[in-house]
Design a protein around this motif. Sequence first.
Motif, mmCIF file in Angstrom:
data_model
loop_
_atom_site.group_PDB
_atom_site.id
_atom_site.type_symbol
_atom_site.label_atom_id
_atom_site.label_comp_id
_atom_site.label_asym_id
_atom_site.label_seq_id
_atom_site.Cartn_x
_atom_site.Cartn_y
_atom_site.Cartn_z
ATOM 1 N N THR A 321 0.834 -1.385 -0.059
ATOM 2 C CA THR A 321 0.173 0.230 0.100
ATOM 3 C C THR A 321 0.808 1.222 -0.253
ATOM 4 O OG1 THR A 321 0.134 0.070 2.398
ATOM 5 C CG2 THR A 321 -1.691 -1.150 1.174
ATOM 6 N N GLY A 322 2.186 1.067 0.187
ATOM 7 C CA GLY A 322 3.131 2.356 0.274
ATOM 8 C C GLY A 322 3.042 3.071 1.257
ATOM 9 N N PHE A 323 2.710 2.542 2.579
ATOM 10 C CA PHE A 323 2.916 3.254 3.699
ATOM 11 C C PHE A 323 4.405 3.392 3.991
ATOM 12 C CE2 PHE A 323 -0.994 3.409 6.497
ATOM 13 C CZ PHE A 323 -1.868 3.121 5.462
ATOM 14 N N THR A 324 4.878 4.602 4.495
ATOM 15 C CA THR A 324 6.269 5.112 4.813
ATOM 16 C C THR A 324 6.589 4.326 6.254
ATOM 17 O OG1 THR A 324 5.853 6.949 6.062
ATOM 18 C CG2 THR A 324 6.195 7.337 3.842
ATOM 19 N N ALA A 325 7.765 4.229 6.548
ATOM 20 C CA ALA A 325 8.155 3.698 7.894
ATOM 21 C C ALA A 325 7.659 4.735 8.948
ATOM 22 C CB ALA A 325 9.580 3.748 7.966
ATOM 23 N N PHE A 326 7.471 5.737 8.938
ATOM 24 C CA PHE A 326 6.952 6.611 9.971
ATOM 25 C C PHE A 326 5.373 6.377 10.168
ATOM 26 C CE2 PHE A 326 5.103 10.682 11.783
ATOM 27 C CZ PHE A 326 5.772 10.699 12.778
ATOM 28 N N GLN A 327 4.769 6.241 9.039
ATOM 29 C CA GLN A 327 3.307 5.999 8.929
ATOM 30 C C GLN A 327 3.182 4.860 9.744
ATOM 31 O OE1 GLN A 327 2.634 6.627 4.781
ATOM 32 N NE2 GLN A 327 1.706 8.370 5.049
ATOM 33 N N SER A 332 1.543 1.844 15.195
ATOM 34 C CA SER A 332 1.720 1.210 16.531
ATOM 35 C C SER A 332 0.883 1.713 17.776
ATOM 36 C CB SER A 332 3.049 1.005 16.842
ATOM 37 O OG SER A 332 3.486 2.248 16.954
ATOM 38 N N VAL A 333 0.370 2.907 17.283
ATOM 39 C CA VAL A 333 -0.458 3.870 18.556
ATOM 40 C C VAL A 333 -1.709 2.856 18.804
ATOM 41 C CG1 VAL A 333 -1.270 5.710 19.276
ATOM 42 C CG2 VAL A 333 0.946 5.889 18.234
ATOM 43 N N LEU A 334 -2.084 2.114 17.727
ATOM 44 C CA LEU A 334 -3.382 1.755 17.579
ATOM 45 C C LEU A 334 -3.530 0.523 18.572
ATOM 46 C CD1 LEU A 334 -4.454 1.809 14.040
ATOM 47 C CD2 LEU A 334 -5.138 3.295 15.528
ATOM 48 N N SER A 335 -2.672 -0.131 18.541
ATOM 49 C CA SER A 335 -2.247 -1.304 19.399
ATOM 50 C C SER A 335 -1.636 -1.014 20.774
ATOM 51 C CB SER A 335 -1.882 -2.607 18.811
ATOM 52 O OG SER A 335 -0.685 -2.131 18.214
ATOM 53 N N GLY A 336 -0.713 -0.201 20.460
ATOM 54 C CA GLY A 336 0.175 0.098 21.731
ATOM 55 C C GLY A 336 -0.592 0.532 22.924
ATOM 56 N N VAL A 337 -1.394 1.617 22.714
ATOM 57 C CA VAL A 337 -2.012 2.533 23.626
ATOM 58 C C VAL A 337 -2.887 1.420 24.455
ATOM 59 C CG1 VAL A 337 -3.694 4.396 24.294
ATOM 60 C CG2 VAL A 337 -1.742 4.735 22.733
ATOM 61 N N ALA A 385 -11.284 -1.763 8.434
ATOM 62 C CA ALA A 385 -11.307 -3.027 9.151
ATOM 63 C C ALA A 385 -9.890 -3.404 9.862
ATOM 64 C CB ALA A 385 -12.206 -4.058 8.289
ATOM 65 N N LEU A 386 -8.934 -3.341 8.870
ATOM 66 C CA LEU A 386 -7.760 -3.697 9.265
ATOM 67 C C LEU A 386 -7.041 -2.938 10.524
ATOM 68 C CD1 LEU A 386 -5.050 -5.308 8.599
ATOM 69 C CD2 LEU A 386 -4.154 -3.361 7.409
ATOM 70 N N PHE A 387 -7.371 -1.784 10.542
ATOM 71 C CA PHE A 387 -7.288 -0.979 11.480
ATOM 72 C C PHE A 387 -8.034 -1.119 13.167
ATOM 73 C CE2 PHE A 387 -6.192 1.773 7.578
ATOM 74 C CZ PHE A 387 -4.926 1.588 7.675
ATOM 75 N N CYS A 388 -9.261 -1.384 12.777
ATOM 76 C CA CYS A 388 -10.048 -1.661 13.884
ATOM 77 C C CYS A 388 -9.520 -2.950 14.358
ATOM 78 C CB CYS A 388 -11.351 -1.851 13.423
ATOM 79 S SG CYS A 388 -12.185 -0.458 12.967
ATOM 80 N N GLY A 389 -9.061 -4.060 13.728
ATOM 81 C CA GLY A 389 -8.830 -5.266 14.115
ATOM 82 C C GLY A 389 -7.291 -4.988 15.034
ATOM 83 N N THR A 391 -6.356 -2.283 16.565
ATOM 84 C CA THR A 391 -6.729 -1.808 17.861
ATOM 85 C C THR A 391 -7.529 -2.820 18.783
ATOM 86 O OG1 THR A 391 -7.203 0.387 16.779
ATOM 87 C CG2 THR A 391 -8.206 0.146 18.861
ATOM 88 N N LEU A 392 -8.437 -3.598 18.182
ATOM 89 C CA LEU A 392 -9.058 -4.839 19.146
ATOM 90 C C LEU A 392 -7.918 -5.814 19.674
ATOM 91 C CD1 LEU A 392 -11.765 -5.316 20.300
ATOM 92 C CD2 LEU A 392 -11.953 -6.944 18.114
ATOM 93 N N GLY A 393 -6.893 -5.776 18.959
ATOM 94 C CA GLY A 393 -5.919 -6.833 19.198
ATOM 95 C C GLY A 393 -5.136 -6.219 20.334
ATOM 96 N N GLY A 394 -4.805 -4.953 20.522
ATOM 97 C CA GLY A 394 -4.228 -4.257 21.468
ATOM 98 C C GLY A 394 -4.964 -4.542 22.717
ATOM 99 N N PHE A 395 -6.245 -4.508 22.595
ATOM 100 C CA PHE A 395 -6.902 -4.703 24.004
ATOM 101 C C PHE A 395 -6.878 -6.249 24.346
ATOM 102 C CE2 PHE A 395 -9.301 -0.817 22.428
ATOM 103 C CZ PHE A 395 -9.524 -0.236 23.795
ATOM 104 N N GLY A 396 -6.808 -6.993 23.490
ATOM 105 C CA GLY A 396 -6.758 -8.447 23.682
ATOM 106 C C GLY A 396 -5.357 -8.639 24.372
ATOM 107 N N VAL A 397 -4.476 -8.292 23.602
ATOM 108 C CA VAL A 397 -3.047 -8.363 24.242
ATOM 109 C C VAL A 397 -2.948 -7.818 25.689
ATOM 110 C CG1 VAL A 397 -0.496 -8.003 24.003
ATOM 111 C CG2 VAL A 397 -1.676 -8.770 22.104
ATOM 112 N N GLY A 398 -3.280 -6.859 25.867
ATOM 113 C CA GLY A 398 -3.292 -5.943 27.184
ATOM 114 C C GLY A 398 -4.082 -6.606 28.261
ATOM 115 N N ALA A 399 -5.197 -7.292 27.771
ATOM 116 C CA ALA A 399 -6.045 -7.952 29.026
ATOM 117 C C ALA A 399 -5.250 -9.254 29.303
ATOM 118 C CB ALA A 399 -7.309 -8.424 28.141
ATOM 119 N N VAL A 400 -4.954 -10.139 28.247
ATOM 120 C CA VAL A 400 -4.041 -11.382 28.661
ATOM 121 C C VAL A 400 -2.795 -11.164 29.477
ATOM 122 C CG1 VAL A 400 -3.036 -13.299 27.958
ATOM 123 C CG2 VAL A 400 -4.907 -12.523 26.884
#
Length: 550
Positions: A321-327, A332-337, A385-389, A391-400
């Motif tokens: 999709t052509g995302f840069t490294a910074f983008q 990572s904020v979506l799952s990290g936070v 949907a990818l970005f929602c996933g 984010t949801l994965g971040g909640f799952g990892v954090g909970a476990v």
Amino acid sequence: MATSVSAVDQRQRPTSLSKASYVPLAVLAFAQIGTSSDSAAMNLATASLVSALGATLDDIQVATTLFSLIAGAFMIAGGLVGITIGLRRALRIGLIMAVVGEVVAALSPNIFVFTWGGRVIMGLGACLITPSILGLVAALYQGRQRAIAFGTIAGAAALSTLSPLALGLVMDTTGFRLTFAIMAGYFALVLLCAHLVPSLPPAGKSSHFDVAGTVIAALGLGLVLLGVSHLSDWGITTPQKLCPFSLFGLPPTLPAIAIGLALLGMLIPTEQRAQRRGNALIPTAFVGSPGVRAGLTAVFVPFFYMGAVGILATPYLQLVTGFTAFQTGLLSVLSGVPMFLLATFLPKLAPHLSSRLIIRTGFALLAVACALMAVGVQAHGVNAALFCGMTLGGFGVGAVNSQANNAVACAVTKQEAEQSGGIQGAARSIGLALGTALAGTALLLAMGAGFAAQAAAEGIDPALTVKASEQAAALMSDGSFEALADQWGADEAQTAQLIEAKAAAQATAMRLTFGGLGAIVLVSLIATRHLAETSIPRERKAPAAQERTA
């Protein structure tokens, strides 16, 4: 086989530290951030190492794989070292090795010194740091304090997923040398603060070190991880171009895995003998306890998930999709936070909530996240949907992660809980390595087979299909594949067909791999039935006193 190691102190250990200060926890959290951020720095260093040291992508893969092999193979031994010589001493030694490893990496004149000097030393240091962190939490804190402390360490690991934003900026502007020099300075500061961590006498029953178990475990785990990590580039049944040698016409991947598993099977009788002689590398309680096995599954699965998502989502976003490294780093904020928030604050704000329910709910969130990410992958890009996933994965990892380490510690005795840091650290490292290797291999195989099927269905010229099949197993954008098609002599119509077949094949392969990851997570739920319950029961109010009768 055992060898004597002089213990630092043989005084009677305190039976309870339930009201321990949280100051040592801050030091341990910063140490955890450092080890996790080091891996992020390595992932960002590819371009800088190529330009500054003339490294090839194969060289960088060796450096990355070697670190994972060392961490996976020697992490359990690091836990045994900690309870033999003292956890704080082991932590300090690990931090010293981390400083030296980062300095060697920063000053490396070539990729050989960077890999076999800097990364090896840092990997061995991490094998002492991580078990010492987890072991000290189990030793210093009890009850609700321990749950909060383990949550803080998990939150620190989650917080480090945001480090690529800062490290990437330094790497882009100054290169890898200053980046690793900054990491060396960071570990040096943590080392200076290590005196704030109490010095506890060794927890080991004797001063005998389980050499035989350490060697067998290191060789077994190392061979398994070596074989799994090279399934995609060395081959499974047929040697590939990068395969260094063959055994009876087979690539060495499957034989390495088989020999490694056989060695791990030898650990059971070896550790039974070591248990009678002194400190076993893996106490029998870790093998026979359903609660420990369930807890280690809870430790393993989130890291397996993160390794798989890292090798799937990041390359697709950048290469297709052509995302840069910074983008990509911003994502990572979506799952990290959410990972940080749940791992850190859930044990503190909801101590009475069932830990077993939290972990199993986290597994379910991870499975749903995989489904969303599969839906979010499109033939020429991605959708929301990818970005929602993610984010949801971040909640799952954090909970476990908010409960998993404490679940293991609460399933064994206090001494065994201190030693469990090495086994939990190994579960993390092995999970990350296996997730990366298996997801990457599944993706490449699915892309290759999918392109062949798409090309046949669309009636593409077989000669062009043969030429394109060599590139079919690599993620790339439409523009990059179009340039290759021009080199092959394809006309405009054939080029359009090739691009569509390639885009469809890699999108389908991504969906299948995400789906397989979700299925693995769901199946892992079966192994969590015997999780130790670590929640704190609510205090019942005393019944009101009955009124006295006259």
